[in-house]
Design a protein around this motif. Structure first.
Motif, PDB file in Angstrom:
ATOM      1  N   ARG A  10       0.833  -1.208   0.000  1.00  0.00           N
ATOM      2  CA  ARG A  10       0.000   0.000   0.000  1.00  0.00           C
ATOM      3  C   ARG A  10       0.869   1.261   0.000  1.00  0.00           C
ATOM      4  N   PHE A  14       0.817   4.147  -2.880  1.00  0.00           N
ATOM      5  CA  PHE A  14       0.626   5.553  -2.552  1.00  0.00           C
ATOM      6  C   PHE A  14       1.767   6.404  -3.112  1.00  0.00           C
ATOM      7  N   PRO A  58      -5.380   5.125   1.605  1.00  0.00           N
ATOM      8  CA  PRO A  58      -5.460   5.369   3.054  1.00  0.00           C
ATOM      9  C   PRO A  58      -6.638   4.646   3.715  1.00  0.00           C
ATOM     10  N   TYR A  59      -7.777   4.609   3.032  1.00  0.00           N
ATOM     11  CA  TYR A  59      -8.916   3.886   3.598  1.00  0.00           C
ATOM     12  C   TYR A  59      -8.613   2.393   3.703  1.00  0.00           C
ATOM     13  N   THR A  61      -5.859   0.960   3.990  1.00  0.00           N
ATOM     14  CA  THR A  61      -4.768   0.692   4.931  1.00  0.00           C
ATOM     15  C   THR A  61      -5.214   0.883   6.368  1.00  0.00           C
ATOM     16  N   VAL A  62      -5.932   1.956   6.633  1.00  0.00           N
ATOM     17  CA  VAL A  62      -6.274   2.328   8.011  1.00  0.00           C
ATOM     18  C   VAL A  62      -7.558   1.657   8.504  1.00  0.00           C
TER      19      VAL A  62
END
Length: 158
Positions: A10, A14, A58-59, A61-62
């Protein structure tokens, strides 16, 4: 404890999306300033794919780590597959566009070629993350949908 491959993948997605956004933004700016026309649709599509990746990574991953109730394994798989599809279509379209040009010189041409290359790298990474998401969906097809993939779970001390 097994190594979590998802976070480095990821992070590479990015980073490469930021690089591709910069390269395609430069090419689009060159078309607008030099010729006074809009940039080719192939460049615009890679800008879209870069922005899509910058919003979804980001979604993806987090959320599985900190908000497992907001993630769903099928939504993760669909988002990964759509991202891979966008990048495949984008880098192939740009490569075909560049191969059809009769004259391609200067830094703008090099930037467009680099954007196509980075697009191919992101497509490969996105295909790998899609395959990992598909394997997770297959392995957990009979279990509760709310549980995140083991490679995405937060581990103590990490």
């Amino acid at each position: 404890m097994p190594f979590n491959y998802m976070f480095p993948l990821r992070a590479a997605q990015f980073l490469f999306a930021i690089i591709t956004l910069g390269l395609t933004g430069y090419v689009a700016h060159w078309y607008i300033v030099r010729d006074g026309i809009s940039s080719p649709s192939q460049i615009n599509f890679l800008i879209f794919a870069s922005l899509w990746t910058l919003f979804t990574v980001p979604y993806l991953t987090v959320a599985p780590v900190y908000f497992p109730k907001l993630t769903h394994k099928y939504a993760t798989l669909a988002t990964d597959a759509l991202t891979a599809l966008f990048w495949f279509a984008g880098f192939v379209a740009l490569a075909v566009f560049l191969s059809a040009l009769s004259l391609c010189l200067g830094s703008v041409c090099g930037s467009a070629k680099a954007a196509a290359a980075f697009g191919a790298f992101i497509w490969i990474i996105s295909s790998v993350t899609t395959a990992l998401a598909a394997m997770h969906v297959w392995r957990t097809r009979y279990s509760a949908p709310a549980k995140p993939a083991p490679s995405m779970e937060r581990r103590p001390g990490v």
